[in-house]
Design a protein around this motif. Structure first.
Motif, short mmCIF file in Angstrom:
data_model
loop_
_atom_site.label_atom_id
_atom_site.label_comp_id
_atom_site.label_asym_id
_atom_site.label_seq_id
_atom_site.Cartn_x
_atom_site.Cartn_y
_atom_site.Cartn_z
N SER A 1 4.15 2.09 -9.17
CA SER A 1 3.02 1.44 -8.49
C SER A 1 2.94 -0.03 -8.88
N PRO A 2 2.56 -0.90 -7.93
CA PRO A 2 2.39 -2.31 -8.27
C PRO A 2 1.30 -2.56 -9.31
N LEU A 3 0.43 -1.55 -9.53
CA LEU A 3 -0.65 -1.74 -10.49
C LEU A 3 -0.36 -1.10 -11.85
N ASN A 4 0.86 -0.60 -12.05
CA ASN A 4 1.11 -0.05 -13.38
C ASN A 4 1.30 -1.18 -14.38
N GLN A 5 1.29 -0.83 -15.65
CA GLN A 5 1.17 -1.84 -16.70
C GLN A 5 2.40 -2.73 -16.85
N MET B 1 0.82 -1.21 0.00
CA MET B 1 0.00 0.00 0.00
C MET B 1 0.86 1.26 0.00
N LYS B 2 2.02 1.19 0.60
CA LYS B 2 2.91 2.36 0.67
C LYS B 2 3.33 2.83 -0.71
N ASN B 3 3.45 1.91 -1.65
CA ASN B 3 3.95 2.24 -2.99
C ASN B 3 2.85 2.30 -4.05
N VAL C 1 -5.71 2.07 11.27
CA VAL C 1 -5.73 3.11 10.23
C VAL C 1 -4.32 3.63 10.02
N VAL C 2 -3.88 3.66 8.76
CA VAL C 2 -2.52 4.10 8.43
C VAL C 2 -2.60 5.16 7.35
N ASN C 3 -1.87 6.26 7.53
CA ASN C 3 -1.77 7.30 6.51
C ASN C 3 -0.49 7.12 5.70
N TYR C 4 -0.64 7.15 4.39
CA TYR C 4 0.51 7.02 3.49
C TYR C 4 0.70 8.32 2.73
N GLY C 5 1.95 8.71 2.54
CA GLY C 5 2.25 9.94 1.84
C GLY C 5 2.20 11.14 2.78
N GLU C 6 2.70 12.26 2.31
CA GLU C 6 2.76 13.46 3.12
C GLU C 6 1.61 14.40 2.77
N GLY C 7 1.00 14.97 3.78
CA GLY C 7 -0.09 15.91 3.57
C GLY C 7 -1.44 15.28 3.85
N GLU C 8 -2.48 16.06 3.61
CA GLU C 8 -3.84 15.62 3.90
C GLU C 8 -4.27 14.53 2.92
N ALA C 9 -4.93 13.52 3.44
CA ALA C 9 -5.38 12.41 2.61
C ALA C 9 -6.37 12.89 1.54
N VAL D 1 -5.64 4.55 4.78
CA VAL D 1 -6.07 3.17 4.59
C VAL D 1 -6.52 2.59 5.92
N ARG D 2 -7.74 2.09 5.93
CA ARG D 2 -8.28 1.40 7.12
C ARG D 2 -8.25 -0.10 6.85
N TYR D 3 -7.51 -0.80 7.69
CA TYR D 3 -7.40 -2.25 7.52
C TYR D 3 -8.54 -2.98 8.21
N TRP D 4 -8.70 -4.24 7.90
CA TRP D 4 -9.82 -5.06 8.39
C TRP D 4 -9.83 -5.22 9.90
#
Length: 391
Positions: A88-92, A12-14, A29-37, A22-25
């Motif tokens: 990102s892990p979801l890039n092509q 999720m970090k990348n 709750v974890v905030n990733y990146g700098e600044g407001e979500a 991100v709220r886990y099951w």
């Protein structure tokens, strides 16, 4: 289930270019990146590490459909954030993303694939398409254009590019709900044939022809373009259809168009394109467009050349499709009270993800929309400039 929390944290970090929450099951709750979500992702239950590694697009797509994942905020913006994150892990380029196997779309399989998507029901499509029932990229002359006006613009733009003359013949391969062939007959006095593999579309076009009294000029057939025999046309147009042809049948498409066109005839191909040859991802193939394939620009141009077609105009409408999809997504959400009576929550989430992910893909430049205009052989009578397009 043995869950690897470290794997999830790193994953999720990348994932996103923007700060997010991100709220886990387990309630963490974890905030990733700098600044407001900019948005919030909620995992109501975990998706197994094995599922993610084996097929990321399918795991996340199904996870959202099945309410394992919730998104708070714009779904389009979330997906754009993924696309803008280069690593990102979801890039092509990521090995976690699996592309659908390229299968042969013979006539029987093509009909099955088209009916899967387009025969959901005219009542459903009518809720979120525009008044013309046009299900392809619109053409916005102004940001203030309504969707209906932009679709009318698009049809006018295509028919104008074809430089139609009264009495000519026009074939529309994949005619949708018939707006283009009906407009061509009324405004240009050409004889038009539209073909479709969707029985729902065929029924509606037939009704429109009869209601508008255009039986002498317009015809519609429920058939595959490869089944047309012993007929020639001055113009052949195809809007949003070649994406369903499949890689193996692209050559067959162009050779068929060559046989259907008169010498010196003109064809316009309006289609989604890529800058690399690529199948659609496995989630899209399973749930949205079975058998779909997005051809590369260079792939199409090469096939035109090998079939002795002369490319005379090429135009990108990428951001026009972004706007079109945003209109569709907004209309879809506005129609939810009615759609909820027709479809279940899994279907609704699937369609929401489809519309928003496509809007994101066009806006970020992952895919494009091009109109190719080409002639069969040399046509020296064609206008020397584009002024004919803008009288």
């Amino acid at each position: 289930m043995n869950l690897d929390k470290v794997f999830y944290q790193n994953f999720m970090k990348n994932l996103f270019a923007d700060p997010c929450e991100v709220r886990y099951w387990d309630g963490n709750v974890v905030n990733y990146g700098e600044g407001e979500a900019q948005f919030r992702i909620g995992f109501n239950e975990p998706i197994g590490k094995k599922e993610i590694i084996s097929d990321l697009s399918l795991a996340f797509g199904e996870g959202y459909m099945q309410k394992k994942i919730d998104i708070e905020g714009s779904v389009q913006k979330v997906i754009e954030s993924i696309y803008r994150k280069q690593d990102s892990p979801l890039n092509q380029k990521n090995p976690y993303v699996k592309w659908a196997k390229i299968l042969s779309n013979n006539i029987i399989k093509s009909k099955e694939n088209i009916q899967y998507h387009y025969d959901i029901g005219n009542d459903f499509y009518r809720l979120w398409l525009d008044e013309t029932m046009t299900y392809s990229c619109a053409y916005f002359k102004s940001p203030e254009d309504t969707l209906t006006q932009a679709q009318i613009n698009k049809v006018d733009h295509i028919l104008g590019k074809l430089n139609l003359q009264p009495g000519q013949t026009l074939l529309d391969i994949g005619c949708g709900w018939g707006e283009l062939i009906l407009t061509a007959a009324k405004n240009y006095q050409v004889k038009a044939l539209g073909i479709t593999l969707s029985s729902e579309q065929y029924t509606r076009v037939l009704e429109r022809i009869q209601n508008e009294g255009l039986q002498d000029l317009v015809e519609v057939q429920l058939m595959d373009y490869r089944e047309i025999k012993d007929r020639n046309y001055d113009r052949v147009v195809s809007v949003g259809m070649i994406e369903h042809v499949g890689k193996e049948h692209l050559e067959e498409y162009f050779s068929t168009v060559k046989n259907l066109l008169s010498e010196g005839g003109v064809s316009l191909l309006h289609c989604i394109t890529g800058y690399e040859e690529s199948a659609i991802n496995s989630w899209f193939n399973k749930y949205i467009f079975p058998g779909g394939y997005i051809p590369a620009v260079q792939e199409l141009v090469s096939l035109m050349a090998s079939n002795r077609f002369y490319l005379i105009d090429l135009e990108s409408l990428r951001e026009h499709y972004t706007r079109t999809l945003e209109h569709w997504a907004q209309n879809f959400e506005k129609s939810l009270p009615i759609i909820q009576k027709m479809k279940d929550e899994t279907f609704i989430r699937m369609w929401r993800l489809y519309l928003n992910s496509c809007a994101a893909a066009f806006h970020c430049g992952n895919i494009d929309l091009h109109q190719f205009l080409f002639t069969k052989g040399v046509n020296n009578s064609w206008p020397l400039t584009r002024e004919y397009l803008y009288p």
